[in-house]
Design an enzyme around this catalytic site. Sequence first.
Site, PDB file in Angstrom:
ATOM      1  N   LYS A   1      31.067  86.928 119.475  1.00 58.01           N
ATOM      2  CA  LYS A   1      31.010  87.808 118.312  1.00 58.01           C
ATOM      3  C   LYS A   1      30.153  89.000 118.729  1.00 58.01           C
ATOM      4  CE  LYS A   1      31.507  85.967 113.631  1.00 58.01           C
ATOM      5  NZ  LYS A   1      32.930  85.736 113.605  1.00 58.01           N
TER       6      LYS A   1
HETATM    7  C1  LIG Z   1      33.968  85.088 112.976  1.00 61.38           C
HETATM    8  C2  LIG Z   1      35.370  85.112 113.461  1.00 61.38           C
HETATM    9  C3  LIG Z   1      36.294  84.068 113.201  1.00 61.38           C
HETATM   10  C4  LIG Z   1      36.005  82.920 112.269  1.00 61.38           C
HETATM   11  O1  LIG Z   1      34.887  82.175 112.587  1.00 61.38           O
HETATM   12  P1  LIG Z   1      34.180  81.296 111.454  1.00 61.38           P
HETATM   13  O2  LIG Z   1      33.068  80.631 112.182  1.00 61.38           O
HETATM   14  O3  LIG Z   1      35.206  80.337 110.965  1.00 61.38           O
HETATM   15  O4  LIG Z   1      33.734  82.234 110.392  1.00 61.38           O
HETATM   16  C5  LIG Z   1      37.546  84.133 113.790  1.00 61.38           C
HETATM   17  N1  LIG Z   1      37.908  85.171 114.566  1.00 61.38           N
HETATM   18  C6  LIG Z   1      37.076  86.204 114.807  1.00 61.38           C
HETATM   19  C7  LIG Z   1      37.524  87.317 115.668  1.00 61.38           C
HETATM   20  C8  LIG Z   1      35.787  86.202 114.250  1.00 61.38           C
HETATM   21  O5  LIG Z   1      34.978  87.230 114.479  1.00 61.38           O
END
Ligand SMILES: *Cc1c(COP(=O)(O)O)cnc(C)c1O
Length: 353
Positions: A194
């Site tokens: 992320k």
């Molecule tokens: C944050 C995110 C998700 C989902 O993650 P969760 O932990 O379920 O909130 C999926 N794909 C991307 C690109 C993300 O940034």
Amino acid sequence: MQLNIKKADQFKTKPDDSKLSFGTTFTDYMFNMDYNPQNGWHHPRIEPYASIDMDPATMILHYGQGVFEGLKAYRTEKGTVQLFRPRDNFRRMNNSARLLCIPEIDEDFVLDCLKKLLTIEKNWVPGAPGTSLYIRPTIIATDPFLGVRASHTYRFFIILSPVGAYYAEGFNPVKIWVTRNHVRAVRGGVGEAKTPGNYAASLYAGEQAHKHGYTQVLWLDGVEQEYIEEVGAMNIFFVIDGELVTPMLNGSILPGITRDSVIALAKMWGIKVAERRISINEVLDVHDSGKLDEIFGSGTAAVISPVGEIKYGDQLITVGTGKVGTMANRFYNELTNIQYGKTKDPASWIEPV
Ligand SMILES: *Cc1c(COP(=O)(O)O)cnc(C)c1O
């Protein structure tokens, strides 16, 4: 490490629970902590929410060396506040940090600090149905330096934002656009982290989708441009002939905590689950043979987002009946019931504040 708390002398007016949107209002306090090579992570503190004063050469602004997380605090019917799998968020934050050459944080310590911050800010956790307090832990590179290398100093912070019900207008399927001109991430890149650049890279295709009347982009892999990866900033699930299928984690897919929770629930319920490669052509084929029951996205913000329509080149397909599918509905209800404390927590996912 000693956590310092600096009291605010001014407090904001809290917005009405029924008028909350997403990510526009922030609470009175934030958590901050600094890193330098001599002291490691140090000076953890809860203090009034404030701007960050920065040199224009600060590295995060130029090279995007940063990572973040997204999770929520929920108010239960009894009035208590609880988190959903927060340890998984801080573990994932460290995985992202390693890929971005950012020094790791102490996951247990930071979770304790978050709980203290939430205790101070508990009146900011909204109580209306579907609302929550969104939590954004972030690490940014802070060296004022214009060369490309990993920064030596960093800031870790957590900000909080009360957010409205995602499905204020009802739990309705979205239309998605398969892009053939752009990819979100590639294997060997930073798709599983992320990190800000991934979201900047997704904007152009997102705008193209909006221009054509679609809500989200369906991302294909960056090598063959054939295998499905994610939808918007969510993971994706297909229900094919009763079986739940989701792309396997391959390095360019973000390992979602909601994704993991859906898989775990499906296994508990005796639903067949496959984590494997799935191509866009397979999806079109199973649709043609009448076996494509459902498609839905998963992520913290929406929890479950049903997909009603897919546009790929000049092909337009309607998924199932175009209405919310039974599995999407079941996962949505079970997950939100667990998060708001209405159903027994099946796997130690809940962390009280
Ligand atoms: C944050 C995110 C998700 C989902 O993650 P969760 O932990 O379920 O909130 C999926 N794909 C991307 C690109 C993300 O940034």
